[in-house]
Design an enzyme around this catalytic site. Structure first.
Site, PDB file in Angstrom:
ATOM      1  N   HIS A  31     -42.901  39.483  36.998  1.00 18.36           N
ATOM      2  CA  HIS A  31     -43.148  38.559  38.109  1.00 18.36           C
ATOM      3  C   HIS A  31     -44.312  39.085  38.946  1.00 18.36           C
ATOM      4  O   HIS A  31     -44.963  40.076  38.572  1.00 18.36           O
ATOM      5  CB  HIS A  31     -41.876  38.378  38.955  1.00 18.36           C
ATOM      6  CG  HIS A  31     -41.239  39.678  39.370  1.00 18.36           C
ATOM      7  ND1 HIS A  31     -41.842  40.556  40.244  1.00 18.36           N
ATOM      8  CD2 HIS A  31     -40.062  40.257  39.009  1.00 18.36           C
ATOM      9  CE1 HIS A  31     -41.064  41.605  40.435  1.00 18.36           C
ATOM     10  NE2 HIS A  31     -39.976  41.456  39.681  1.00 18.36           N
ATOM     11  N   HIS A  38     -44.556  42.836  39.716  1.00 16.60           N
ATOM     12  CA  HIS A  38     -45.139  43.631  38.628  1.00 16.60           C
ATOM     13  C   HIS A  38     -46.654  43.400  38.553  1.00 16.60           C
ATOM     14  O   HIS A  38     -47.423  44.335  38.342  1.00 16.60           O
ATOM     15  CB  HIS A  38     -44.528  43.222  37.282  1.00 16.60           C
ATOM     16  CG  HIS A  38     -43.045  43.420  37.169  1.00 16.60           C
ATOM     17  ND1 HIS A  38     -42.165  42.376  37.047  1.00 16.60           N
ATOM     18  CD2 HIS A  38     -42.281  44.541  37.151  1.00 16.60           C
ATOM     19  CE1 HIS A  38     -40.936  42.834  36.947  1.00 16.60           C
ATOM     20  NE2 HIS A  38     -40.957  44.150  37.015  1.00 16.60           N
TER      21      HIS A  38
END
Ligand code: AMP
Length: 284
Positions: A37, A40
């Site tokens: 997501h 990250h």
């Protein structure tokens, strides 16, 4: 698009990185459990900015899951992960099967005392040994690098930093800020477990932690009073089940008798089958 190159064996990753190092390139490494997501992605961007070669690992590490936890149901979507990594200009995606990382039961583990003991360590026995062991292994596979970790997992960041210092890993650990949804909920792969009602209620964690930080900024010096304030806000949400809330020294993670210096408020809260963690900092 030829990036990222997906690599599944330790040997091939080492060979590829050896070529880059021989050409004088620096390596940025982002370890993850996948289902990537925006949190990250922010780590990948930091790595892209500072390093010549960016490696992302996607490995749901069985060692860090306890009995009855969500190892089997942890969300996975490798195709999407590859697209996210591609969009961030990642060079190498390391996706080892469990048999590649653990061909036989590990007899050697890494255990970081003190910082791994309270909070997540107390709630999830063995969790940080699993984290420290896999991160040590990944660092040995990737080699000298800058490694990017999110402040979202604040205690994990402290455990990894300490392990790197104690064991002299040739790794510079870079902590990056927590990325949030517009309503304040910290992004997490586990948010996928939330029902629409739970998703709507979940921002209470961040709201409560910020209220605690605001109380400290306004002069509160009693950790118990801060814990009660934060717990009260979370417990007022019927869908939330509070696991713990702590206010600790940001470096030692010990609970001070009176609040001063660099502090961190941390909480773990269950919404149905999702167990979510979050934290905020405040300096007195
Ligand atoms: P995970 O895949 O959950 O193990 O997380 C991999 C890395 O991403 C860890 O360093 C996490 O701290 C980091 N991370 C996860 N969520 C966020 C977020 N919302 N903001 C920043 N970093 C995050």
């Amino acid at each position: 698009m030829d990036r990222p190159l997906t690599v599944t064996t330790i040997g091939e990753l080492r060979d590829r990185l050896a070529e880059h190092r021989a050409a004088g390139r620096t390596v940025g490494f982002v370890p993850t459990m996948g289902y990537l997501h925006e949190g990250h992605a922010s780590l990948m961007r930091a790595a892209r900015e500072h390093d010549d070669v960016v490696v992302v690992s996607v490995f749901v590490n069985p060692l860090q899951f306890g009995e009855g936890e969500d190892l089997d149901t942890y969300p996975r979507d490798l195709e999407r992960d590859a697209r996210v990594a591609a969009a961030e200009g990642v060079d190498l995606l390391f996706v080892p099967p469990v048999e590649e990382m653990y061909p036989e039961p590990v007899l050697t583990t890494v255990s970081v005392a003190k910082v791994s003991e309270p909070m997540e360590g107390a709630a999830r026995p063995g969790h940080f040994d699993g984290v420290a062991t896999v991160v040590a292994k990944l660092f040995n596979i990737v080699g000298p690098c800058r490694a990017y970790f999110g402040a979202k997992d604040f205690q994990q960041l402290a455990v990894v930093r300490r392990m790197v210092r104690d064991l002299s890993f040739p790794v510079e650990v870079v902590g990056c800020p927590t990325v949030r949804e517009l309503d304040g909920l910290a992004m997490s792969s586990r948010n996928a477990y939330l029902t629409p009602e739970q998703r709507e209620a979940a921002p209470v964690i961040y709201r409560a932690l910020r209220a605690g930080a605001a109380a400290i900024a306004a002069g509160e010096r009693d950790p118990q009073a801060v814990r009660e304030l934060v717990a009260g806000i979370i417990e007022a949400e019927p869908l939330a089940e509070l696991d713990y809330v702590e206010v600790v020294d940001a470096d030692s993670l010990a609970t001070p008798e009176t609040l001063q210096g660099n502090l961190r408020l941390l909480a773990a809260v269950r919404f149905g089958r999702a167990r979510l963690i979050d934290n905020v900092g405040v300096t007195v």
